[in-house]
Design a protein around this motif. Sequence first.
Motif, short mmCIF file in Angstrom:
data_model
loop_
_atom_site.label_atom_id
_atom_site.label_comp_id
_atom_site.label_asym_id
_atom_site.label_seq_id
_atom_site.Cartn_x
_atom_site.Cartn_y
_atom_site.Cartn_z
N LEU A 1 0.84 -1.20 0.00
CA LEU A 1 0.00 0.00 0.00
C LEU A 1 0.87 1.25 0.00
O LEU A 1 0.60 2.22 -0.71
CB LEU A 1 -0.92 0.00 1.23
CG LEU A 1 -2.07 -0.99 1.18
CD1 LEU A 1 -2.87 -0.96 2.46
CD2 LEU A 1 -2.98 -0.70 -0.01
N GLN A 2 1.91 1.21 0.78
CA GLN A 2 2.82 2.36 0.81
C GLN A 2 3.43 2.59 -0.56
O GLN A 2 3.55 3.72 -1.03
CB GLN A 2 3.91 2.12 1.86
CG GLN A 2 3.39 2.18 3.29
CD GLN A 2 4.40 1.73 4.32
OE1 GLN A 2 5.22 0.85 4.05
NE2 GLN A 2 4.34 2.32 5.51
N HIS A 3 3.81 1.50 -1.19
CA HIS A 3 4.39 1.63 -2.52
C HIS A 3 3.37 2.20 -3.50
O HIS A 3 3.67 3.10 -4.29
CB HIS A 3 4.89 0.27 -3.01
CG HIS A 3 5.59 0.33 -4.33
ND1 HIS A 3 5.50 -0.66 -5.28
CD2 HIS A 3 6.36 1.29 -4.89
CE1 HIS A 3 6.19 -0.32 -6.35
NE2 HIS A 3 6.74 0.85 -6.14
N TYR A 4 2.18 1.68 -3.44
CA TYR A 4 1.13 2.15 -4.34
C TYR A 4 0.89 3.64 -4.16
O TYR A 4 0.82 4.40 -5.13
CB TYR A 4 -0.16 1.37 -4.09
CG TYR A 4 -1.25 1.66 -5.09
CD1 TYR A 4 -1.38 0.91 -6.25
CD2 TYR A 4 -2.15 2.71 -4.88
CE1 TYR A 4 -2.37 1.19 -7.17
CE2 TYR A 4 -3.15 2.99 -5.80
CZ TYR A 4 -3.24 2.23 -6.94
OH TYR A 4 -4.23 2.51 -7.85
N ILE A 5 0.78 4.06 -2.93
CA ILE A 5 0.53 5.47 -2.65
C ILE A 5 1.70 6.33 -3.13
O ILE A 5 1.50 7.43 -3.67
CB ILE A 5 0.28 5.68 -1.15
CG1 ILE A 5 -1.07 5.06 -0.77
CG2 ILE A 5 0.29 7.16 -0.79
CD1 ILE A 5 -2.26 5.64 -1.51
#
Lengths: 165, 165
Positions: free
Chosen positions: A99-103
């Motif tokens: 999720l962090q990467h996606y954001i």
Amino acid sequence: MATDDLMTRALETVGDDGPLSVEVIHRLTDLADVPEPMTIAEVADLLDMTPHTLRYYERAGLVEVARDRYGHRVYDSETVRRLVFLTRMRLSGMPMRDLQHYISLVDAGQDTVPERLDMLLEHRDIIRRRIRELTLSLAATEYKIATYGGSTGPDDAALDTATEL
Amino acid sequence: MATDDLMTRALETVGDDGPLSVEVIHRLTDLADVPEPMTIAEVADLLDMTPHTLRYYERAGLVEVARDRYGHRVYDSETVRRLVFLTRMRLSGMPMRDLQHYISLVDAGQDTVPERLDMLLEHRDIIRRRIRELTLSLAATEYKIATYGGSTGPDDAALDTATEL
DNA sequence: CTATGGCTTTGAGCGCGCGCGAACGCAAAC
DNA sequence: GTTTGCGTTCGCGCGCGCTCAAAGCCATAG
């Protein structure tokens, strides 16, 4: 209604085996019935999580949240929508790291759209596989339940104790 | 074949959306093709877990395993079947605590059959709910993928960056 | 006008469920 | 003899989120 989370509402809407039309999806994300600026407690209630978790997500860099003059968090609908998305992804098994990467990709602008799409496609496959796994486990469980119920013969009795399946 | 776990084999057998007949279930639990007394490595390979985890389950009281004269674990088909069951329950989300309780009921004899059945019924409902959740997340993910792909208009562009859904 | 309770803030640290790693010894097999 | 595979024990690690502590602002109640 205030205590229902989105997923619960969605499941009630859908029923046990109803079709998942685009309209349902739209209804899911129809956040018009929530107040525009929300407090942390309201958002937590909406998403069925605790304020603690919301602050945790913020520290993790998943959202940025404005403050009022008292330093209290003020969630606009934009942020809430992002949180709805993030929550859904978490619930379907995407780890925080992803999720962090996606954001970070979202924040990096339009050039990252293909990579974001790749992540979504991969996650879709993960969900699909997980559903198949669970369907199989469900069938096995129902099979075991059925044999438990009708246990009269010696074979069935063996099933009971022998932990077959 | 030795490196395949049961779930993988099962999924290959079933396909993406095939029917889950009783025959499939039977094939799943057909362990005739495995050697009768198995070593810990063989069982670990079969269940796609590590020997560590098998020893952990044993310490947790979920299975009792005989030893050979060297002190090495010897798994009979009975134990393997129990492990198959336990693994499936774990994979479908049942916590260790509940598994320990279930096994204690099994060891307590036939009187506990109703309670075991209750556990299975409850677990069945949990799996069902989980499948519905995942189905919903899958639909949402596919919806987002679709809008990503066809983003030409201003609304769709907004969807892209605004993390709608 | 206090006060009492209820919400918020931050930060650090804890806890759980589940399983892995590391270190070490012993028996068998090449 | 050295490599392989198993044994045991102790402790660690991860992912995720909660708990606890100390403190500030607001509202309603006496």
